[in-house]
Motif scaffolding. Structure first.
Motif, PDB file in Angstrom:
ATOM      1  N   ILE A  51       0.953  -1.235  -0.259  1.00  0.00           N
ATOM      2  CA  ILE A  51       0.125   0.264   0.273  1.00  0.00           C
ATOM      3  C   ILE A  51       0.499   1.204   0.109  1.00  0.00           C
ATOM      4  O   ILE A  51       1.894   1.928   0.791  1.00  0.00           O
ATOM      5  CB  ILE A  51      -0.795  -0.136   1.242  1.00  0.00           C
ATOM      6  CG1 ILE A  51      -1.359  -1.811   1.889  1.00  0.00           C
ATOM      7  CG2 ILE A  51      -2.061   1.253   1.242  1.00  0.00           C
ATOM      8  CD1 ILE A  51      -2.831  -1.476   0.483  1.00  0.00           C
ATOM      9  N   HIS A  52       0.799   2.195  -0.779  1.00  0.00           N
ATOM     10  CA  HIS A  52       1.658   3.900  -0.832  1.00  0.00           C
ATOM     11  C   HIS A  52       1.063   4.019  -0.179  1.00  0.00           C
ATOM     12  O   HIS A  52       0.149   4.657   1.081  1.00  0.00           O
ATOM     13  CB  HIS A  52       1.145   4.341  -2.029  1.00  0.00           C
ATOM     14  CG  HIS A  52       1.859   5.637  -2.506  1.00  0.00           C
ATOM     15  ND1 HIS A  52       1.921   7.060  -2.225  1.00  0.00           N
ATOM     16  CD2 HIS A  52       3.110   5.283  -2.963  1.00  0.00           C
ATOM     17  CE1 HIS A  52       2.626   7.180  -2.554  1.00  0.00           C
ATOM     18  NE2 HIS A  52       3.746   6.562  -3.299  1.00  0.00           N
ATOM     19  N   GLU A  53       1.694   5.020   0.772  1.00  0.00           N
ATOM     20  CA  GLU A  53       2.121   5.647   1.479  1.00  0.00           C
ATOM     21  C   GLU A  53       0.884   6.497   1.650  1.00  0.00           C
ATOM     22  O   GLU A  53       0.424   6.632   3.081  1.00  0.00           O
ATOM     23  CB  GLU A  53       3.470   6.841   2.225  1.00  0.00           C
ATOM     24  CG  GLU A  53       3.320   7.939   2.839  1.00  0.00           C
ATOM     25  CD  GLU A  53       3.675   6.838   4.308  1.00  0.00           C
ATOM     26  OE1 GLU A  53       3.031   7.372   6.140  1.00  0.00           O
ATOM     27  OE2 GLU A  53       3.750   5.767   4.353  1.00  0.00           O
ATOM     28  N   SER A  54       0.370   7.355   0.446  1.00  0.00           N
ATOM     29  CA  SER A  54      -1.166   8.046   0.751  1.00  0.00           C
ATOM     30  C   SER A  54      -2.156   7.804   0.559  1.00  0.00           C
ATOM     31  O   SER A  54      -2.960   8.442   0.914  1.00  0.00           O
ATOM     32  CB  SER A  54       0.012   8.795  -1.456  1.00  0.00           C
ATOM     33  OG  SER A  54      -0.741   8.080  -2.145  1.00  0.00           O
ATOM     34  N   LYS A  55      -2.067   6.426   0.176  1.00  0.00           N
ATOM     35  CA  LYS A  55      -3.195   5.520   0.397  1.00  0.00           C
ATOM     36  C   LYS A  55      -3.701   5.032   1.676  1.00  0.00           C
ATOM     37  O   LYS A  55      -4.596   4.287   2.293  1.00  0.00           O
ATOM     38  CB  LYS A  55      -3.293   4.473  -0.676  1.00  0.00           C
ATOM     39  CG  LYS A  55      -3.471   4.570  -1.909  1.00  0.00           C
ATOM     40  CD  LYS A  55      -4.214   5.913  -2.636  1.00  0.00           C
ATOM     41  CE  LYS A  55      -4.281   6.243  -3.869  1.00  0.00           C
ATOM     42  NZ  LYS A  55      -5.568   6.503  -4.262  1.00  0.00           N
ATOM     43  N   LYS A  56      -2.425   5.289   2.621  1.00  0.00           N
ATOM     44  CA  LYS A  56      -2.281   4.011   3.715  1.00  0.00           C
ATOM     45  C   LYS A  56      -3.562   4.346   5.615  1.00  0.00           C
ATOM     46  O   LYS A  56      -4.207   3.852   5.572  1.00  0.00           O
ATOM     47  CB  LYS A  56      -1.065   3.752   4.961  1.00  0.00           C
ATOM     48  CG  LYS A  56      -1.128   5.203   5.585  1.00  0.00           C
ATOM     49  CD  LYS A  56       0.123   5.196   6.074  1.00  0.00           C
ATOM     50  CE  LYS A  56       0.899   6.317   7.704  1.00  0.00           C
ATOM     51  NZ  LYS A  56       1.981   6.394   7.954  1.00  0.00           N
ATOM     52  N   ASP A  57      -4.573   5.532   4.870  1.00  0.00           N
ATOM     53  CA  ASP A  57      -5.193   6.176   5.605  1.00  0.00           C
ATOM     54  C   ASP A  57      -6.384   6.082   5.260  1.00  0.00           C
ATOM     55  O   ASP A  57      -7.936   5.875   5.531  1.00  0.00           O
ATOM     56  CB  ASP A  57      -5.355   7.928   5.667  1.00  0.00           C
ATOM     57  CG  ASP A  57      -4.232   8.635   6.977  1.00  0.00           C
ATOM     58  OD1 ASP A  57      -3.354   7.404   7.532  1.00  0.00           O
ATOM     59  OD2 ASP A  57      -4.557   9.371   6.556  1.00  0.00           O
ATOM     60  N   LYS A  58      -6.379   4.754   3.775  1.00  0.00           N
ATOM     61  CA  LYS A  58      -7.802   4.889   3.310  1.00  0.00           C
ATOM     62  C   LYS A  58      -8.351   3.180   3.586  1.00  0.00           C
ATOM     63  O   LYS A  58      -9.210   2.369   3.280  1.00  0.00           O
ATOM     64  CB  LYS A  58      -8.412   5.182   1.824  1.00  0.00           C
ATOM     65  CG  LYS A  58      -8.143   6.523   1.788  1.00  0.00           C
ATOM     66  CD  LYS A  58      -7.677   6.640  -0.087  1.00  0.00           C
ATOM     67  CE  LYS A  58      -8.282   8.289  -0.199  1.00  0.00           C
ATOM     68  NZ  LYS A  58      -7.853   8.408  -1.964  1.00  0.00           N
ATOM     69  N   ILE A  59      -7.271   2.590   4.241  1.00  0.00           N
ATOM     70  CA  ILE A  59      -6.707   1.452   4.395  1.00  0.00           C
ATOM     71  C   ILE A  59      -7.157   1.073   6.368  1.00  0.00           C
ATOM     72  O   ILE A  59      -6.446   1.487   6.456  1.00  0.00           O
ATOM     73  CB  ILE A  59      -5.665   0.653   3.939  1.00  0.00           C
ATOM     74  CG1 ILE A  59      -5.763   0.723   2.021  1.00  0.00           C
ATOM     75  CG2 ILE A  59      -5.758  -1.473   4.461  1.00  0.00           C
ATOM     76  CD1 ILE A  59      -6.529   0.265   1.311  1.00  0.00           C
ATOM     77  N   ASN A  60      -8.158   0.651   6.198  1.00  0.00           N
ATOM     78  CA  ASN A  60      -8.395  -0.399   7.299  1.00  0.00           C
ATOM     79  C   ASN A  60      -8.576  -2.144   7.956  1.00  0.00           C
ATOM     80  O   ASN A  60      -8.198  -2.815   7.220  1.00  0.00           O
ATOM     81  CB  ASN A  60      -9.701  -0.413   7.820  1.00  0.00           C
ATOM     82  CG  ASN A  60     -10.351  -0.788   9.544  1.00  0.00           C
ATOM     83  OD1 ASN A  60      -9.494  -1.453  10.043  1.00  0.00           O
ATOM     84  ND2 ASN A  60     -11.451   0.161  10.154  1.00  0.00           N
ATOM     85  N   PHE A  61      -6.467  -1.935   8.129  1.00  0.00           N
ATOM     86  CA  PHE A  61      -5.714  -3.177   8.564  1.00  0.00           C
ATOM     87  C   PHE A  61      -6.452  -3.837   9.151  1.00  0.00           C
ATOM     88  O   PHE A  61      -6.220  -5.230   9.424  1.00  0.00           O
ATOM     89  CB  PHE A  61      -4.496  -2.833   9.273  1.00  0.00           C
ATOM     90  CG  PHE A  61      -3.590  -2.090   7.784  1.00  0.00           C
ATOM     91  CD1 PHE A  61      -2.434  -2.888   6.904  1.00  0.00           C
ATOM     92  CD2 PHE A  61      -3.540  -0.687   7.866  1.00  0.00           C
ATOM     93  CE1 PHE A  61      -1.887  -2.288   5.981  1.00  0.00           C
ATOM     94  CE2 PHE A  61      -2.983  -0.392   6.417  1.00  0.00           C
ATOM     95  CZ  PHE A  61      -1.966  -1.316   5.395  1.00  0.00           C
ATOM     96  N   TYR A  62      -7.692  -3.361  10.561  1.00  0.00           N
ATOM     97  CA  TYR A  62      -8.039  -4.304  10.538  1.00  0.00           C
ATOM     98  C   TYR A  62      -9.073  -5.127  10.525  1.00  0.00           C
ATOM     99  O   TYR A  62      -9.597  -6.025  11.232  1.00  0.00           O
ATOM    100  CB  TYR A  62      -7.638  -3.385  12.397  1.00  0.00           C
ATOM    101  CG  TYR A  62      -8.854  -4.348  13.949  1.00  0.00           C
ATOM    102  CD1 TYR A  62      -7.547  -4.654  15.041  1.00  0.00           C
ATOM    103  CD2 TYR A  62     -10.103  -4.643  14.114  1.00  0.00           C
ATOM    104  CE1 TYR A  62      -7.934  -5.156  16.430  1.00  0.00           C
ATOM    105  CE2 TYR A  62     -10.175  -5.302  15.170  1.00  0.00           C
ATOM    106  CZ  TYR A  62      -9.526  -6.018  15.610  1.00  0.00           C
ATOM    107  OH  TYR A  62      -9.263  -6.527  17.168  1.00  0.00           O
ATOM    108  N   LYS A  63      -9.308  -4.520   9.988  1.00  0.00           N
ATOM    109  CA  LYS A  63     -11.045  -4.626   9.257  1.00  0.00           C
ATOM    110  C   LYS A  63     -10.316  -6.630   8.331  1.00  0.00           C
ATOM    111  O   LYS A  63     -11.286  -7.013   8.369  1.00  0.00           O
ATOM    112  CB  LYS A  63     -11.285  -3.877   8.493  1.00  0.00           C
ATOM    113  CG  LYS A  63     -12.237  -4.741   7.754  1.00  0.00           C
ATOM    114  CD  LYS A  63     -13.389  -3.390   6.712  1.00  0.00           C
ATOM    115  CE  LYS A  63     -14.525  -3.900   6.722  1.00  0.00           C
ATOM    116  NZ  LYS A  63     -15.391  -2.688   5.458  1.00  0.00           N
ATOM    117  N   ILE A  64      -9.407  -6.244   7.543  1.00  0.00           N
ATOM    118  CA  ILE A  64      -8.655  -7.213   7.297  1.00  0.00           C
ATOM    119  C   ILE A  64      -8.477  -8.555   7.766  1.00  0.00           C
ATOM    120  O   ILE A  64      -9.082  -9.100   7.219  1.00  0.00           O
ATOM    121  CB  ILE A  64      -7.025  -6.334   6.466  1.00  0.00           C
ATOM    122  CG1 ILE A  64      -7.355  -5.315   5.433  1.00  0.00           C
ATOM    123  CG2 ILE A  64      -7.111  -7.666   5.425  1.00  0.00           C
ATOM    124  CD1 ILE A  64      -6.164  -4.733   4.772  1.00  0.00           C
TER     125      ILE A  64
END
Length: 282
Positions: free
Chosen positions: A262-275
């Motif tokens: 995941i690119h640094e600019s996109k990390k706030d759009k990814i919920n890693f806990y939900k994964i």
């Protein structure tokens, strides 16, 4: 570190994790309370201290869940890592998404120099003409069912069209035909195209990876237009990518792994806990 709330404070999985974490602590506290007699005047304060401690643990778990930027999953007995990073700095076979023509013209019209595709061509390829020749003459790309058409009407770029998901290996990079192009050279996909791409892509990866690790960017994030699905999120794209790997039944045996970057600019759009929540049963 900037904090962005991604996980609800009363998330059900988080509550379950908290209760699991508290179980052994509760046993210890119970044993201590039996062994040690607490004076009456301190019982209320002791209770309040214990409750505060339990609440603090929950708060820490919640903050950690929101700050996660990496997850490791086990799917089909393979290790899949989702993390923030730079594809070019990872070791293994790195996937670079091209369009269905394998265009190499970085002119901010056909290919933007700001995309992963453009960065690869500008920084990693010394002679684009040699790459074009290798693509044109590649035995696999010229096999039945791979080259699917020839677009004579294109005024810019290449004309030979390849099946989505097709891979051309160039050193440690796997160039894959990912997006379709309209008559204005704009990348787009229908959702069924994206699903077909993923299924074909994993089949091709199974042919070429040969025990090596695979590094994949978040395919579909960025400029690609999903027709009729304007609101598809990066989170949904990631979940589809993970789902497609599961049903592909490919097994990456140790030490080879799959990394989704995941690119640094996109990390706030990814919920890693939900994964992790959604893949516990994989």
């Amino acid at each position: 570190m900037r904090f962005k709330k991604k996980v609800n404070f009363f998330n059900r999985s988080l509550l379950k994790e908290w209760l699991t974490f508290l179980s052994p602590i509760s046993v210890v506290v119970t044993c201590i309370s039996i062994a040690i007699s607490i004076p009456d005047e301190y019982k209320l304060w002791t209770l309040m201290l214990i409750l505060f401690f339990f609440a603090l643990i929950y708060f820490i778990l919640w903050v950690r869940a929101n700050l996660l930027d990496e997850r490791k999953l086990t799917i089909n007995n393979s290790t899949v890592t989702i993390k923030v990073g730079d594809v070019f700095e990872e070791s293994g076979l790195k996937v670079i998404a091209f369009n269905e023509y394998f265009d190499t013209q970085v002119d901010n019209k056909i290919i933007s120099e700001a995309t992963l595709n453009g960065i690869y061509l500008k920084n990693m390829i010394q002679d684009v003409k040699v790459l074009d020749q290798q693509i044109e003459q590649d035995e696999h790309l010229n096999s039945d069912g791979i080259k699917v058409g020839y677009n004579e009407t294109r005024s810019r770029g290449k004309k030979a069209k390849y099946r989505l998901g097709t891979i051309f290996q160039h050193g440690e990079y796997l160039l894959t035909a990912f997006s379709k192009f309209d008559n204005k050279n704009r990348a787009y996909l229908q959702m069924n195209d994206y699903i077909n791409f993923l299924l074909n892509f994993w089949n091709e990866v199974d042919i070429v990876y040969n025990g090596r690790s695979i590094v994949i960017p978040l395919l579909g994030s960025g400029l690609t237009r999903f027709k009729k699905y304007e609101m598809i999120t990066d989170q949904e794209l990631l979940e589809l990518l993970i789902w497609s790997f599961k049903i592909s039944k490919i097994k990456f045996t140790y030490p080879s792994t799959v990394s989704i970057i995941i690119h640094e600019s996109k990390k706030d759009k990814i919920n890693f806990y939900k994964i992790k929540e959604q893949t516990n049963g994989l």
